[in-house]
Design an enzyme around this catalytic site. Structure first.
Site, PDB file in Angstrom:
ATOM      1  CE  LYS A  13      -0.177   4.030  -3.309  1.00  0.00           C
ATOM      2  NZ  LYS A  13      -0.198   3.108  -2.157  1.00  0.00           N
ATOM      3  NE  ARG A  87      -2.606   8.683   0.570  1.00  0.00           N
ATOM      4  CZ  ARG A  87      -1.440   8.216   0.152  1.00  0.00           C
ATOM      5  NH1 ARG A  87      -0.845   8.730  -0.888  1.00  0.00           N
ATOM      6  NH2 ARG A  87      -0.872   7.216   0.789  1.00  0.00           N
ATOM      7  NE  ARG A 126       7.917   1.100   2.077  1.00  0.00           N
ATOM      8  CZ  ARG A 126       6.779   1.697   1.801  1.00  0.00           C
ATOM      9  NH1 ARG A 126       6.335   1.722   0.567  1.00  0.00           N
ATOM     10  NH2 ARG A 126       6.066   2.243   2.751  1.00  0.00           N
ATOM     11  NE  ARG A 160       7.330   5.647   3.420  1.00  0.00           N
ATOM     12  CZ  ARG A 160       6.299   5.509   2.623  1.00  0.00           C
ATOM     13  NH1 ARG A 160       6.496   5.247   1.332  1.00  0.00           N
ATOM     14  NH2 ARG A 160       5.066   5.642   3.067  1.00  0.00           N
ATOM     15  NE  ARG A 171       1.604   4.496   5.528  1.00  0.00           N
ATOM     16  CZ  ARG A 171       2.709   3.770   5.341  1.00  0.00           C
ATOM     17  NH1 ARG A 171       3.460   3.417   6.368  1.00  0.00           N
ATOM     18  NH2 ARG A 171       3.048   3.402   4.130  1.00  0.00           N
TER      19      ARG A 171
END
Ligand code: AP5
Length: 213
Positions: A13, A87, A126, A160, A171
């Site tokens: 996203k 969400r 990431r 992160r 998640r």
């Protein structure tokens, strides 16, 4: 044009939102980025937000709807990209009401479909540029060999706190329990545009462009 990018953690996203900002002059509203900013504020609320995010759970509707309401008051020539918001069904209803109040519409909801195994691989590697937010991945899109961001030249990259196996499991669970019902919600409203998020970044961008034009 106002659009939502809907998809599980690691679906791409943020990556695609940045392309849309560059190519179409749209304004990205990422509740994840706003909350990461809030967690560094040193306030009691910031501390509570940090704990919830690190566990991989959702922050309360009240907090995120408040953040979005503030941002919607600003200008967005090319329209808004809602990245990671809404969400929950309550957030989706609130967004509809806020846009109605402003005389604006929601034009498309891009549902990014990616297999769970690919999500794990994407999130595990990431890294985000500390200068401009450009997103990299150790195997899929490595940081350039000179250690500098190809977009802004900065050389500090962030990982992160919630990009670990335990948080990711939670998640994903939150996504399937609380966010995936939005697929049916927007399908019923006629705005859902499913996109294959498994392809290369440029291929995904082309699919999104085709869904929007
Ligand atoms: P948030 O920051 O929104 O995180 P997320 O939804 O978990 O999504 P990510 O940012 O992890 O992934 P992404 O889809 O943007 O993928 P990316 O482009 O980076 O939320 C974090 C937390 O904040 C939540 O857990 C919650 O606690 C809280 N929160 C946020 N919004 C909330 C809300 N509305 N309500 C309540 N709580 C909220 O890509 C991932 C990786 O894959 C990158 O390394 C990238 O380089 C790579 N990649 C991307 N596309 C491709 C591709 N096509 N092929 C190969 N690799 C790719």
């Amino acid at each position: 044009m106002n659009i939502i990018l809907l998809g599980p953690p690691g679906a791409g996203k943020g990556t695609q939102a940045r392309k849309l900002v560059e190519e179409r002059g749209m304004t990205q509203l990422s509740t994840g980025d706003m909350l990461r900013e809030a967690r560094t504020s040193g306030t009691e609320m910031g501390q509570r937000v940090a704990e919830v995010m690190d566990r991989g759970e959702l922050v309360t509707d009240e907090i995120v709807i408040g953040l979005i309401e503030e941002k919607l008051a600003g200008e967005a020539g090319g329209g808004f990209i809602f990245d990671g918001f809404p969400r929950t069904l309550a957030q989706a209803d609130a967004l509809g009401a806020l846009l109605d109040k402003l005389g604006q519409s929601l034009d498309a909801v891009i549902e990014m479909r990616v297999d769970d195994a690919a999500l794990v691989a994407r999130i595990a590697g990431r890294a985000t540029c500390g200068g401009c937010g450009e997103v990299y991945n150790d195997t899929l899109r490595p940081i350039p060999a000179d250690g500098k961001c190809s977009n802004c030249g900065a050389s500090d990259f962030k990982r992160r706190a919630d990009d670990n196996e335990e948080s990711l499991k939670q998640r994903l669970m939150e996504y399937y329990k609380k966010t995936s019902p939005l697929i049916g919600y927007y399908h019923a409203k006629g705005t859902l545009r499913p996109v294959d998020g498994m392809g290369a970044m440029d291929a995904v961008a082309s699919e999104i462009a085709a869904a929007l034009d």
